[in-house]
Every structure is written in structure tokens, then in C-alpha cells.
Design an enzyme around this catalytic site. Structure first.
Site, mmCIF file in Angstrom:
data_model
loop_
_atom_site.group_PDB
_atom_site.id
_atom_site.type_symbol
_atom_site.label_atom_id
_atom_site.label_comp_id
_atom_site.label_asym_id
_atom_site.label_seq_id
_atom_site.Cartn_x
_atom_site.Cartn_y
_atom_site.Cartn_z
ATOM 1 N N LYS A 11 0.841 -1.197 0.000
ATOM 2 C CA LYS A 11 0.000 0.000 0.000
ATOM 3 C C LYS A 11 0.883 1.257 0.000
ATOM 4 O O LYS A 11 2.091 1.171 0.261
ATOM 5 C CB LYS A 11 -0.920 -0.042 1.224
ATOM 6 C CG LYS A 11 -1.859 -1.256 1.233
ATOM 7 C CD LYS A 11 -2.808 -1.201 2.420
ATOM 8 C CE LYS A 11 -3.716 -2.416 2.458
ATOM 9 N NZ LYS A 11 -4.731 -2.300 3.525
ATOM 10 N N ASN A 115 -1.804 -0.315 7.322
ATOM 11 C CA ASN A 115 -1.271 -1.652 7.631
ATOM 12 C C ASN A 115 -0.404 -2.235 6.515
ATOM 13 O O ASN A 115 -0.212 -3.436 6.416
ATOM 14 C CB ASN A 115 -2.386 -2.603 8.091
ATOM 15 C CG ASN A 115 -3.431 -2.841 7.021
ATOM 16 O OD1 ASN A 115 -3.301 -2.352 5.898
ATOM 17 N ND2 ASN A 115 -4.457 -3.596 7.361
ATOM 18 N N GLU A 129 -8.606 -10.596 -8.332
ATOM 19 C CA GLU A 129 -7.747 -9.428 -8.103
ATOM 20 C C GLU A 129 -6.612 -9.381 -9.139
ATOM 21 O O GLU A 129 -6.282 -8.311 -9.656
ATOM 22 C CB GLU A 129 -7.185 -9.475 -6.674
ATOM 23 C CG GLU A 129 -8.279 -9.234 -5.628
ATOM 24 C CD GLU A 129 -7.841 -9.555 -4.198
ATOM 25 O OE1 GLU A 129 -6.667 -9.910 -3.983
ATOM 26 O OE2 GLU A 129 -8.697 -9.441 -3.292
HETATM 27 P P1 IDP Z 1 -7.435 -7.336 5.083
HETATM 28 O O1 IDP Z 1 -6.608 -6.297 4.372
HETATM 29 O O2 IDP Z 1 -6.728 -7.870 6.285
HETATM 30 O O3 IDP Z 1 -7.928 -8.433 4.157
HETATM 31 P P2 IDP Z 1 -10.122 -6.244 4.952
HETATM 32 O O4 IDP Z 1 -11.202 -6.566 5.929
HETATM 33 O O5 IDP Z 1 -10.196 -6.859 3.601
HETATM 34 O O6 IDP Z 1 -8.721 -6.608 5.668
HETATM 35 O O7 IDP Z 1 -10.058 -4.673 4.835
HETATM 36 C C1 IDP Z 1 -9.305 -4.056 3.812
HETATM 37 C C2 IDP Z 1 -8.493 -2.933 4.419
HETATM 38 O O8 IDP Z 1 -9.385 -1.950 4.935
HETATM 39 C C3 IDP Z 1 -7.640 -3.347 5.614
HETATM 40 O O9 IDP Z 1 -6.383 -3.886 5.246
HETATM 41 C C4 IDP Z 1 -7.501 -2.039 6.365
HETATM 42 O O10 IDP Z 1 -6.483 -1.217 5.798
HETATM 43 C C5 IDP Z 1 -8.843 -1.381 6.117
HETATM 44 N N1 IDP Z 1 -9.763 -1.643 7.245
HETATM 45 C C6 IDP Z 1 -10.405 -2.808 7.526
HETATM 46 N N2 IDP Z 1 -11.161 -2.686 8.624
HETATM 47 C C7 IDP Z 1 -10.994 -1.425 9.055
HETATM 48 C C8 IDP Z 1 -11.526 -0.683 10.155
HETATM 49 O O11 IDP Z 1 -12.304 -1.186 10.973
HETATM 50 N N3 IDP Z 1 -11.109 0.621 10.271
HETATM 51 C C9 IDP Z 1 -10.237 1.199 9.397
HETATM 52 N N4 IDP Z 1 -9.730 0.540 8.328
HETATM 53 C C10 IDP Z 1 -10.092 -0.750 8.170
#
Ligand code: IDP
Ligand code: MG
Length: 151
Positions: A11, A115, A129
């Protein structure tokens, strides 16, 4: 060798923090085969397709806005045995504070919205994807290290 593929994306925060080489090195050293790699500056629309499952989440607008505006991302496709599940283990939990040390997020991140790295969550989604980010297709080559990675 397994033909399983995962879409791994560094990212903008990961690129800006100089973690590109570190993240690539972890996948290389584990034994996975790099089959596609590029920098991209995706639009919010493109990111909306990538994160289509999250469209109704409250954090969605902020997520795509950040990803489209904070600098380029590094797009990769990696191939190998159980790469989807293993890639997720290498990434750590979505919330970096819940990620074990030794994982990418557990070593380099604190906030959910910063992250560092994306990894496909299923074999099926990985293919979707990869089709979205690499319409040009993947590299075709034999990994010379293969007999030393797989028995
Ligand atoms: P992942 O990246 O671990 O698969 P996903 O649930 O697919 O997680 O969410 C995509 C991205 O959205 C996450 O990597 C994170 O950057 C962001 N995200 C997910 N949940 C939250 C949240 O509750 N608050 C803020 N950002 C979030
Ligand atoms: Mg996800």
C-alpha cells in the site's frame, strides 16, 4: 510446483516508508515465485472494484481515498504452495496491534488504515484481483530454485 496464485499489494504507506524491498524479500526467501510486479497509481474507481466487498463499510471512503492519493502502490502476483493462506499468515492480522511480531504488519504497522500490505483472502478472490490489476497477464518462466524449495 503448485499453480496457486495470490495478489499481494504494498500500500502507499508501505511504499513511502521504504518497505518495498523488505516485503518482496520475505516472499522471495519463503520460496514463492514472483510472476508479476509493477508500480501503479490506481483511481478510486479501480480501488472500488478491488475492495467491492467492503463498499458498505464505514471506513470504505477513507480507505479508497488514501490508497488513491498517498502515492503509488506496488502490485505483485506470487505463485506457490498454499500461497494465499501462507501470504495472509506472513501479513498478520488486519489490525496491526493484533498481529504477531514476525509478521509484516506485526513488525511494521500500528493502525488498521496504515497496515502496509494487502493479501488475497481466498484462491478465488486472488484470481479476480490478479485479473483486475494485471490485465496484461503474468510472466511465464521456470523458477530455477524450484527443486530446492519443493521435494
Ligand atoms: P485485510 O486487508 O486484512 O484483508 P479487509 O477486511 O479486507 O482486511 O479490509 C481491507 C483494508 O481496509 C484493511 O487492510 C484495512 O487497511 C482497512 N480496514 C479494515 N477494517 C478497518 C476498520 O475497521 N477501520 C479502518 N480501516 C479498516
Ligand atoms: Mg481483505
Amino acid at each position: 510446483m503448485s499453480s496457486e496464485l495470490s495478489y499481494i499489494m504494498i500500500k502507499p504507506d508501505g511504499v513511502q516508508r521504504g518497505l518495498v524491498g523488505e516485503i518482496i524479500a520475505r516472499f522471495e526467501k519463503r520460496g514463492f515465485k514472483l510472476v508479476a510486479l509493477k508500480l501503479a497509481s490506481p483511481t478510486e474507481e479501480h480501488l472500488g472494484k478491488h475492495y467491492a466487498d467492503l463498499k458498505d463499510k464505514p471506513f470504505f471512503p477513507k480507505l479508497v481515498k488514501w490508497m488513491a492519493s498517498a502515492g503509488p502502490v506496488v502490485c505483485m502476483a506470487w505463485q506457490g504452495k498454499d500461497v494465499v493462506k501462507t501470504g495472509r499468515v506472513m501479513l498478520g492480522a488486519t489490525n496491526p496491534l493484533a498481529s504477531a511480531p514476525g509478521t509484516i504488519r506485526g513488525d511494521y504497522a500500528l493502525d488498521m488504515g496504515r497496515n502496509v500490505c494487502h493479501g488475497s483472502d481466498s484462491v478465488e478472490n486472488a484470481l479476480k484481483e490478479i485479473a483486475l490489476w494485471f490485465p496484461e497477464g503474468l510472466a511465464q518462466y521456470t523458477l530455477a530454485a524450484e527443486p530446492n524449495v519443493y521435494e
